[in-house]
Design a protein around this motif. Structure first.
Motif, PDB file in Angstrom:
ATOM      1  N   GLY A 151       0.832  -1.203   0.000  1.00  0.00           N
ATOM      2  CA  GLY A 151       0.000   0.000   0.000  1.00  0.00           C
ATOM      3  C   GLY A 151       0.863   1.247   0.000  1.00  0.00           C
ATOM      4  O   GLY A 151       0.604   2.204  -0.729  1.00  0.00           O
ATOM      5  N   TYR A 152       1.917   1.205   0.796  1.00  0.00           N
ATOM      6  CA  TYR A 152       2.850   2.333   0.910  1.00  0.00           C
ATOM      7  C   TYR A 152       3.509   2.624  -0.434  1.00  0.00           C
ATOM      8  O   TYR A 152       3.538   3.768  -0.892  1.00  0.00           O
ATOM      9  CB  TYR A 152       3.909   1.986   1.956  1.00  0.00           C
ATOM     10  CG  TYR A 152       4.851   3.109   2.307  1.00  0.00           C
ATOM     11  CD1 TYR A 152       4.694   3.825   3.482  1.00  0.00           C
ATOM     12  CD2 TYR A 152       5.914   3.442   1.477  1.00  0.00           C
ATOM     13  CE1 TYR A 152       5.558   4.846   3.809  1.00  0.00           C
ATOM     14  CE2 TYR A 152       6.779   4.461   1.783  1.00  0.00           C
ATOM     15  CZ  TYR A 152       6.602   5.164   2.953  1.00  0.00           C
ATOM     16  OH  TYR A 152       7.455   6.187   3.267  1.00  0.00           O
ATOM     17  N   ALA A 154       2.564   1.725  -3.413  1.00  0.00           N
ATOM     18  CA  ALA A 154       1.614   2.060  -4.473  1.00  0.00           C
ATOM     19  C   ALA A 154       1.286   3.551  -4.461  1.00  0.00           C
ATOM     20  O   ALA A 154       1.364   4.219  -5.495  1.00  0.00           O
ATOM     21  CB  ALA A 154       0.343   1.239  -4.316  1.00  0.00           C
ATOM     22  N   ILE A 155       0.944   4.081  -3.289  1.00  0.00           N
ATOM     23  CA  ILE A 155       0.621   5.508  -3.223  1.00  0.00           C
ATOM     24  C   ILE A 155       1.899   6.344  -3.263  1.00  0.00           C
ATOM     25  O   ILE A 155       1.941   7.418  -3.864  1.00  0.00           O
ATOM     26  CB  ILE A 155      -0.242   5.841  -1.970  1.00  0.00           C
ATOM     27  CG1 ILE A 155      -0.617   7.311  -1.910  1.00  0.00           C
ATOM     28  CG2 ILE A 155       0.424   5.464  -0.690  1.00  0.00           C
ATOM     29  CD1 ILE A 155      -1.640   7.715  -2.893  1.00  0.00           C
ATOM     30  N   LEU A 180      -2.188  10.919   3.419  1.00  0.00           N
ATOM     31  CA  LEU A 180      -2.898   9.858   2.698  1.00  0.00           C
ATOM     32  C   LEU A 180      -2.473   8.478   3.167  1.00  0.00           C
ATOM     33  O   LEU A 180      -3.131   7.483   2.899  1.00  0.00           O
ATOM     34  CB  LEU A 180      -2.654   9.991   1.199  1.00  0.00           C
ATOM     35  CG  LEU A 180      -3.211  11.259   0.562  1.00  0.00           C
ATOM     36  CD1 LEU A 180      -2.864  11.329  -0.903  1.00  0.00           C
ATOM     37  CD2 LEU A 180      -4.715  11.318   0.744  1.00  0.00           C
ATOM     38  N   LEU A 181      -1.345   8.463   3.884  1.00  0.00           N
ATOM     39  CA  LEU A 181      -0.803   7.185   4.338  1.00  0.00           C
ATOM     40  C   LEU A 181      -1.398   6.778   5.677  1.00  0.00           C
ATOM     41  O   LEU A 181      -1.346   5.609   6.054  1.00  0.00           O
ATOM     42  CB  LEU A 181       0.710   7.350   4.483  1.00  0.00           C
ATOM     43  CG  LEU A 181       1.553   6.097   4.425  1.00  0.00           C
ATOM     44  CD1 LEU A 181       1.428   5.463   3.058  1.00  0.00           C
ATOM     45  CD2 LEU A 181       2.996   6.434   4.720  1.00  0.00           C
ATOM     46  N   TYR A 214      -7.030  -1.103   0.739  1.00  0.00           N
ATOM     47  CA  TYR A 214      -6.095  -0.011   0.450  1.00  0.00           C
ATOM     48  C   TYR A 214      -5.101  -0.437  -0.625  1.00  0.00           C
ATOM     49  O   TYR A 214      -4.781   0.318  -1.530  1.00  0.00           O
ATOM     50  CB  TYR A 214      -5.361   0.352   1.742  1.00  0.00           C
ATOM     51  CG  TYR A 214      -4.645   1.671   1.713  1.00  0.00           C
ATOM     52  CD1 TYR A 214      -5.282   2.830   2.136  1.00  0.00           C
ATOM     53  CD2 TYR A 214      -3.333   1.756   1.272  1.00  0.00           C
ATOM     54  CE1 TYR A 214      -4.622   4.041   2.115  1.00  0.00           C
ATOM     55  CE2 TYR A 214      -2.668   2.970   1.245  1.00  0.00           C
ATOM     56  CZ  TYR A 214      -3.315   4.108   1.672  1.00  0.00           C
ATOM     57  OH  TYR A 214      -2.660   5.309   1.644  1.00  0.00           O
ATOM     58  N   MET A 218      -5.266   1.909  -4.080  1.00  0.00           N
ATOM     59  CA  MET A 218      -4.154   2.802  -4.401  1.00  0.00           C
ATOM     60  C   MET A 218      -3.498   2.475  -5.745  1.00  0.00           C
ATOM     61  O   MET A 218      -3.265   3.372  -6.553  1.00  0.00           O
ATOM     62  CB  MET A 218      -3.135   2.825  -3.259  1.00  0.00           C
ATOM     63  CG  MET A 218      -3.635   3.594  -2.055  1.00  0.00           C
ATOM     64  SD  MET A 218      -4.160   5.263  -2.544  1.00  0.00           S
ATOM     65  CE  MET A 218      -5.187   5.716  -1.179  1.00  0.00           C
ATOM     66  N   LEU A 221      -5.732   3.731  -8.458  1.00  0.00           N
ATOM     67  CA  LEU A 221      -5.608   5.174  -8.661  1.00  0.00           C
ATOM     68  C   LEU A 221      -4.307   5.494  -9.393  1.00  0.00           C
ATOM     69  O   LEU A 221      -4.269   6.364 -10.263  1.00  0.00           O
ATOM     70  CB  LEU A 221      -5.654   5.901  -7.313  1.00  0.00           C
ATOM     71  CG  LEU A 221      -7.010   5.866  -6.598  1.00  0.00           C
ATOM     72  CD1 LEU A 221      -6.888   6.450  -5.209  1.00  0.00           C
ATOM     73  CD2 LEU A 221      -8.039   6.653  -7.396  1.00  0.00           C
ATOM     74  N   GLY A 222      -3.246   4.769  -9.033  1.00  0.00           N
ATOM     75  CA  GLY A 222      -1.972   4.968  -9.712  1.00  0.00           C
ATOM     76  C   GLY A 222      -2.098   4.648 -11.195  1.00  0.00           C
ATOM     77  O   GLY A 222      -1.605   5.387 -12.049  1.00  0.00           O
TER      78      GLY A 222
ATOM     79  N   TYR B 153      -4.403  15.500  -6.868  1.00  0.00           N
ATOM     80  CA  TYR B 153      -4.279  15.419  -5.406  1.00  0.00           C
ATOM     81  C   TYR B 153      -5.610  15.690  -4.715  1.00  0.00           C
ATOM     82  O   TYR B 153      -5.915  15.095  -3.681  1.00  0.00           O
ATOM     83  CB  TYR B 153      -3.197  16.377  -4.888  1.00  0.00           C
ATOM     84  CG  TYR B 153      -2.730  16.002  -3.498  1.00  0.00           C
ATOM     85  CD1 TYR B 153      -1.854  14.931  -3.318  1.00  0.00           C
ATOM     86  CD2 TYR B 153      -3.184  16.669  -2.374  1.00  0.00           C
ATOM     87  CE1 TYR B 153      -1.440  14.547  -2.063  1.00  0.00           C
ATOM     88  CE2 TYR B 153      -2.776  16.292  -1.103  1.00  0.00           C
ATOM     89  CZ  TYR B 153      -1.899  15.230  -0.963  1.00  0.00           C
ATOM     90  OH  TYR B 153      -1.503  14.843   0.297  1.00  0.00           O
ATOM     91  N   LEU B 156      -7.415  12.383  -4.821  1.00  0.00           N
ATOM     92  CA  LEU B 156      -6.846  11.468  -3.814  1.00  0.00           C
ATOM     93  C   LEU B 156      -7.267  11.908  -2.412  1.00  0.00           C
ATOM     94  O   LEU B 156      -7.668  11.088  -1.578  1.00  0.00           O
ATOM     95  CB  LEU B 156      -5.321  11.452  -3.905  1.00  0.00           C
ATOM     96  CG  LEU B 156      -4.669  10.851  -5.154  1.00  0.00           C
ATOM     97  CD1 LEU B 156      -3.162  11.030  -5.103  1.00  0.00           C
ATOM     98  CD2 LEU B 156      -5.008   9.372  -5.276  1.00  0.00           C
TER      99      LEU B 156
END
Lengths: 232, 238
Positions: A151-152, A154-155, A180-181, A214, A218, A221-222, B153, B156
């Protein structure tokens, strides 16, 4: 399955793998990043040792928190470096000129970042276990480390690509990333702590579900946004 | 660009200014004189009406910013970027009002200004996320890229909005859920009487109208800034 620009899934995965292999080869030749991350991680643990006076009574409860805070700080070093390398000598422009789906570049970088985080974890966890005499060898805990790191990365990869194109660069990444984390950080700490305390799985499932969700949202979204971030 | 829209203030906006003032004054009057005194918590419960209203406008503003962000990514037009940043700024101010009023209420009710409850954490994370949004915009010079990154952003960041909304409904919390059913362990819960409901609804209306008015002004300011920038470039080009 057909993807953007009419490439097949096999070609897509080949691109992802090529980027991953390139990042690992670059790192293997210099070993700068991993060395820095490792030493930094040890120093953070040392600082926590004195800040929290990690004695036998306290450390069993705070181990999960200390470890995740350490990973989160060390991770930003890795993310910044991994994109800075691409910015130097305009390597990123070269990557973007390649006739491949750009999201494949994103996944390649994200997997590379995941790999670096896991290497740091693999080296740090036994050391932490020895230094503080806590048993971290728990398959559930290791699964949480894997899910949380994914998760870390990816975002983180997405935001690092953004931050590197801004004026303040390295300064900006933690500010963008940490808010966001927090959802993944909080759940990872909670799940780790539960596993280390040996709680039953029924208590841990909600946290694991959140981590998995998550870890799916993420990267999605990426996949959607990476193109917009690197476009000139 | 829309230079005519910029040059003179629309009369509807001028009307909204007075309407906002009237509604806000009326809402304040209702909170202090119309709404009954809550039996357990006393006068401090009156902060509830503005607390909920500010939180509502804040969340809606953040969502609006994200929606404008999505539209911008699909169809890059400067006006959506101007709208998005305006909405974020309005959202930040209202959310801050929400947090501060909550803190004032919490001091007598929970016996502390602040506690690390899920709702308080998610609300402050939401606030910090959109502060980071402003920081991100500040450090990018190219306007087109600034708009694009800002849009991404804000999308997000908008994930923190449903998380904040749901936090008192899915996790164990001491934050009361006045509308709908909440955690039985929540401290400071109460059942609303008819005048209370009416005051709350009126406050929501007043805050929403005031928020829209502010947003409109802020969007106009964004356009003017844009226009000044264009003129500056024109002069420097000559």
């Amino acid at each position: 399955m057909r993807l953007k620009r009419g490439l097949s899934l096999a070609q897509y995965l080949a691109t992802v793998f090529a980027i991953l292999r390139k990042d690992l080869a670059v790192e293997w030749r210099s070993r700068q990043l991993l060395a820095a991350m490792l030493i930094f991680t040890l120093l953070v643990i040392l600082i926590f040792n004195f800040a929290l006076e990690l004695d036998a009574r306290v450390r069993s409860e705070v181990s999960a928190g200390v470890l995740w805070a350490t990973f989160a700080f060390a991770g930003t070093l890795g993310l910044n470096r991994s994109m800075a390398v691409e910015k130097e000598g305009k390597a990123l422009d070269g990557l973007l000129l390649a006739p491949v789906d750009r999201s494949a570049v994103y996944f390649g970088k994200a997997f590379a970042n995941l790999f670096f985080m896991l290497v740091v974890a693999v080296l740090i966890l036994p050391m932490y276990a020895i230094l503080y005499n806590v048993n971290l060898w728990h398959s559930g805990f290791l699964l949480v480390v894997l899910l949380g790191s994914w998760g870390y990365s990816a975002i983180g990869t997405l935001l690092a690509t953004m931050a590197i194109q801004a004026r303040s660069r390295e300064l900006l990444l933690p500010v963008l990333l940490f808010p966001l984390l927090i959802p993944v950080f909080v759940t990872a700490v909670r799940a780790s702590s539960f596993f280390l305390q040996g709680l039953e799985l029924t208590y841990i499932w909600p946290s694991l579900n959140l981590l998995i969700a998550y870890g799916l949202i993420m990267p999605a979204l990426g996949y959607m946004f990476f193109d917009f971030i690197v476009e000139e | 660009m829309a230079s005519e829209t910029v040059s003179k203030k629309p009369s509807f906006l001028a009307a909204l200014n007075y309407l906002s003032l009237a509604l806000m004054l009326a809402a304040t009057w209702m909170v202090f004189f119309y709404a009954p005194r809550e039996a357990v918590m006393g006068e401090v419960q009156r902060v509830f009406y503005f607390h909920v209203s500010a939180g509502w406008v804040g969340m809606v503003a953040f969502i609006a910013a994200a929606v404008a962000g999505i539209i911008y990514l699909v169809r890059p037009d400067k006006k959506w970027d101007v709208f998005s940043v305006a909405a974020v700024e309005i959202g930040l101010v209202y959310s801050l009002v929400n947090i501060v009023t909550g803190s004032i209420w919490a001091r007598p009710t929970w016996n502390t200004w602040w506690t690390w409850d899920p709702r308080l954490v998610t609300a402050s994370v939401m606030e910090l996320t959109f502060l980071a949004y402003l920081l991100l915009r500040q450090s990018i010079e190219d306007p087109e890229r600034r708009a694009r990154f800002g849009a991404i952003y804000s999308i997000l960041g908008s994930l923190t909005v449903p998380l904040t909304y749901m936090s008192i409904r899915i996790w164990r919390t001491i934050h009361p859920v006045v509308i709908g059913s909440g955690d039985p362990g929540a401290k400071g819960n109460f059942a609303m009487t008819q005048p209370m409901v009416f005051t709350l609804l009126f406050s929501l209306l007043a805050f929403t109208v005031f928020g829209v008015t502010l947003l409109w002004h802020r969007v106009r300011l964004g356009w003017l800034t844009e226009r000044v920038e264009q003129l500056r470039l024109k002069v420097m080009g000559m």
